[in-house]
Design a protein around this motif. Structure first.
Motif, PDB file in Angstrom:
ATOM      1  N   LYS A  55      48.045  -9.043   7.914  1.00  0.00           N
ATOM      2  CA  LYS A  55      49.496  -8.899   8.037  1.00  0.00           C
ATOM      3  C   LYS A  55      49.929  -7.455   7.787  1.00  0.00           C
ATOM      4  O   LYS A  55      50.713  -6.877   8.555  1.00  0.00           O
ATOM      5  N   ARG A  56      49.410  -6.856   6.722  1.00  0.00           N
ATOM      6  CA  ARG A  56      49.762  -5.473   6.388  1.00  0.00           C
ATOM      7  C   ARG A  56      49.148  -4.480   7.377  1.00  0.00           C
ATOM      8  O   ARG A  56      49.785  -3.485   7.750  1.00  0.00           O
ATOM      9  N   LEU A  57      47.934  -4.769   7.830  1.00  0.00           N
ATOM     10  CA  LEU A  57      47.230  -3.833   8.715  1.00  0.00           C
ATOM     11  C   LEU A  57      47.872  -3.780  10.095  1.00  0.00           C
ATOM     12  O   LEU A  57      47.919  -2.701  10.717  1.00  0.00           O
ATOM     13  N   ILE A  58      48.365  -4.900  10.592  1.00  0.00           N
ATOM     14  CA  ILE A  58      49.058  -4.910  11.888  1.00  0.00           C
ATOM     15  C   ILE A  58      50.277  -3.983  11.831  1.00  0.00           C
ATOM     16  O   ILE A  58      50.487  -3.134  12.710  1.00  0.00           O
ATOM     17  N   THR A  59      51.076  -4.125  10.776  1.00  0.00           N
ATOM     18  CA  THR A  59      52.276  -3.295  10.621  1.00  0.00           C
ATOM     19  C   THR A  59      51.914  -1.820  10.458  1.00  0.00           C
ATOM     20  O   THR A  59      52.518  -0.941  11.088  1.00  0.00           O
ATOM     21  N   PHE A  60      50.909  -1.545   9.607  1.00  0.00           N
ATOM     22  CA  PHE A  60      50.511  -0.165   9.354  1.00  0.00           C
ATOM     23  C   PHE A  60      49.991   0.501  10.627  1.00  0.00           C
ATOM     24  O   PHE A  60      50.400   1.608  10.973  1.00  0.00           O
ATOM     25  N   SER A  61      49.072  -0.175  11.337  1.00  0.00           N
ATOM     26  CA  SER A  61      48.462   0.400  12.541  1.00  0.00           C
ATOM     27  C   SER A  61      49.501   0.677  13.617  1.00  0.00           C
ATOM     28  O   SER A  61      49.504   1.742  14.244  1.00  0.00           O
ATOM     29  N   LYS A  62      50.400  -0.284  13.811  1.00  0.00           N
ATOM     30  CA  LYS A  62      51.443  -0.130  14.836  1.00  0.00           C
ATOM     31  C   LYS A  62      52.352   1.052  14.504  1.00  0.00           C
ATOM     32  O   LYS A  62      52.615   1.904  15.361  1.00  0.00           O
ATOM     33  N   THR A  63      52.808   1.123  13.240  1.00  0.00           N
ATOM     34  CA  THR A  63      53.694   2.214  12.822  1.00  0.00           C
ATOM     35  C   THR A  63      52.998   3.568  12.932  1.00  0.00           C
ATOM     36  O   THR A  63      53.581   4.549  13.399  1.00  0.00           O
ATOM     37  N   TYR A  64      51.736   3.615  12.511  1.00  0.00           N
ATOM     38  CA  TYR A  64      50.982   4.865  12.525  1.00  0.00           C
ATOM     39  C   TYR A  64      50.832   5.414  13.945  1.00  0.00           C
ATOM     40  O   TYR A  64      51.033   6.605  14.197  1.00  0.00           O
ATOM     41  N   ILE A  65      50.517   4.519  14.898  1.00  0.00           N
ATOM     42  CA  ILE A  65      50.368   4.959  16.296  1.00  0.00           C
ATOM     43  C   ILE A  65      51.720   5.384  16.866  1.00  0.00           C
ATOM     44  O   ILE A  65      51.832   6.389  17.573  1.00  0.00           O
ATOM     45  N   GLN A  66      52.776   4.637  16.542  1.00  0.00           N
ATOM     46  CA  GLN A  66      54.090   4.920  17.117  1.00  0.00           C
ATOM     47  C   GLN A  66      54.675   6.253  16.652  1.00  0.00           C
ATOM     48  O   GLN A  66      55.405   6.909  17.396  1.00  0.00           O
ATOM     49  N   VAL A  67      54.368   6.670  15.415  1.00  0.00           N
ATOM     50  CA  VAL A  67      54.953   7.916  14.904  1.00  0.00           C
ATOM     51  C   VAL A  67      54.042   9.121  15.148  1.00  0.00           C
ATOM     52  O   VAL A  67      54.408  10.250  14.821  1.00  0.00           O
ATOM     53  N   THR A  68      52.859   8.880  15.730  1.00  0.00           N
ATOM     54  CA  THR A  68      51.938   9.980  16.018  1.00  0.00           C
ATOM     55  C   THR A  68      52.341  10.689  17.311  1.00  0.00           C
ATOM     56  O   THR A  68      52.747  10.039  18.287  1.00  0.00           O
ATOM     57  N   ASP A  69      52.242  12.016  17.334  1.00  0.00           N
ATOM     58  CA  ASP A  69      52.524  12.772  18.552  1.00  0.00           C
ATOM     59  C   ASP A  69      51.594  12.325  19.666  1.00  0.00           C
ATOM     60  O   ASP A  69      50.414  12.028  19.425  1.00  0.00           O
TER      61      ASP A  69
END
Length: 503
Positions: A55-69
């Protein structure tokens, strides 16, 4: 020549407005922290509870990719993959396909985004991972919606809903199930199937009825989506009612300003006050708190057209058709081409009018094909829901029948037990009666033969002594017999007493 120059100048002004909006939003994006928080990721990967970790990893991975240049997306994916491998993450391949899909979606490559998310779904289904399957199917539905593949999106959301129901004991609220119903309703709304859309919104609303947390997060979205349906259905009274609900201070959704502003000019459009609607839309487009959308330009073009400002309407429509946006689907294109055709006809340009009507007809054919397909899916969903309802009722009936059989069996055994008990009581009474009669006869016999015999002997000897002239001498002769008869009488009385005590 002057006409072409006017159009070119209008396009240039609109381009500057778009650039200005983009420039105003860019610093917000740049302010996001796109650095990997290793401590947070390590903490997530070290989480012993598999469900909480996923549950936490899905949110973290998605957010991390979305805010990356965008230039650093490959490096960001490699970093996540290395950590997945280092900590031997279960279902690692599912997460790898998931982050690939999010990255391609960020690059607007919807085809590869869909392909990778579909692979993630297949792996999750194969490994019986209900939560990961739900997440991947939900994101697949988002991608398919952006592609305009409403049929695929409905299927994805439907399958995601099935997985959510399997996880009801894991979640503290029904927010996810309600959100999926809202997503499905949005697809029916975009397909022009407003009754089905409202049905799913009503289902979502019913799910939230006893969940105050989920209500706070999703109720405003449900009210707004209902307003959208009523606007398309030209139902002014219902639109006003939901606009008033959205203006209730209790609604605190982060998009509430947008919802209130949009439904306000919807009401104005249905009231045919197009000049006021134009001003309302322009004011909203200037607001920093308003979530910009192509919807405003579409409705602005309609308002210009209905108010007789044909050139202004045409400029906006040409811009919308030239832009390759997520909203450029057959339903919208049909309306835009049709409006261009009417504008051309009013200007006397029948050649352009005919051309745009042909383009509108082509979009109309695509709409009919899609409506048929969506209608078929809607029917299949209803059949599935009916079958599921039937299976649930059959299961309930099966349990009730088992309980009924159990109750009947208990009742039958109880009746048999009562009957046997009653029979035993009757038999016992019968045997007691027979025993009583036998003892009665025995006592009668003892009384008539033993007691009376000894008593008669005693009375006879007493009578002899009573009439004897030599009583003393006669007494000495009968004393022994008198004593013996008295003893036998005493024994007989004791025997009777014992018989009576045995009863």
């Amino acid at each position: 020549m002057l006409k072409k120059l006017t159009i070119t100048l209008s396009f240039f002004i609109l381009f500057l407005q778009v650039v200005h909006v983009h420039a105003r939003q860019l610093p917000v994006t740049q302010q996001k922290n796109n650095k990997l928080s290793k401590d947070t990721l390590i903490d997530i990967l070290s989480q012993p509870d598999a469900f909480q970790r996923e549950k936490r990893l899905i949110t973290f991975s998605k957010t991390y990719i979305q805010v990356t240049d965008t230039a650093k997306l490959s490096a960001a994916q490699d970093t996540l993959k290395n950590y997945f491998s280092k900590y031997n993450l279960p279902n690692r391949d599912i997460f790898i396909y998931f982050i690939k899909s999010i990255a391609y979606n960020k690059l607007h490559d919807l085809k590869l985004a869909e392909l990778n998310m579909a692979k993630a779904v297949q792996l999750a289904e194969r490994n019986n991972q209900a939560y990961l399957s739900f997440q991947c199917l939900s994101h697949l539905g988002f991608i398919q919606t952006d592609k305009g593949d409403y049929i695929g999106a409905i299927y994805s959301y439907r399958l995601a809903n099935i997985n959510v129901r399997k996880l009801r004991d894991k979640f503290k609220d029904v927010r996810r199930e309600a959100a999926l119903n809202i997503n499905i309703s949005d697809l029916f709304y975009k397909s022009g199937l407003y009754a089905q859309s409202l049905n799913y919104l009503n289902d979502a609303d019913a799910l939230l009825r006893n969940d105050t947390t989920a209500q706070r997060l999703l109720s405003s979205a449900i009210y707004y989506n209902k307003s959208e349906n009523f606007f398309r259905m030209n139902n002014l009274d219902s639109l006003k009612a939901y606009h008033n609900i959205l203006n209730d201070p209790k609604n605190t959704n982060y998009k509430i300003f947008t919802y209130r502003g949009r439904t306000a000019y919807y009401i104005t459009l249905l009231q045919h006050n197009y000049t006021l609607a134009i001003n309302q839309i322009k004011e909203l487009q200037k607001s920093k708190n308003y979530a910009q959308s192509d919807l405003e330009n579409q409705h602005l073009a309609d308002a210009y057209y209905m108010s007789g400002q044909l050139d202004s309407a045409k400029v906006i429509i040409d811009m919308l058709l030239a832009a390759d946006t997520a909203n450029s689907h057959p339903e919208i294109k049909f309306h835009l081409y049709e409006t261009l055709a009417w504008i051309a006809e009013k200007k006397g340009d029948y050649k352009a009018s005919s051309y745009n009507f042909r383009l509108a007809l082509r979009q109309s054919q695509e709409i009919n094909i899609r409506l048929t397909q969506v209608g078929n899916i809607s029917s299949q969903i209803k059949i599935e829901e009916t079958e599921q309802s039937y299976l649930q009722k059959a299961e309930v009936y099966k349990r009730e029948r088992l309980w009924l059989l159990f109750i009947v069996l208990i009742a039958a055994l109880s009746i048999i037990a009562i009957a046997l008990f009653y029979r035993n009581v009757r038999q016992k009474r019968h045997y007691e009666k027979l025993l009583f009669e036998a003892k009665k006869a025995e006592l009668a016999f003892i009384n008539s033969h033993e007691v009376r015999k000894h008593l008669t002997n005693i009375l006879g000897m007493i009578d002899i002594l009573k009439h004897s002239s030599t009583k003393l001498e006669d007494y000495r002769q009968v004393e022994e017999y008198l004593y013996k008869s008295a003893s036998l009488l005493d024994d007989a009385i004791k025997n009777i007493s014992e018989k009576l005590n045995d009863e």
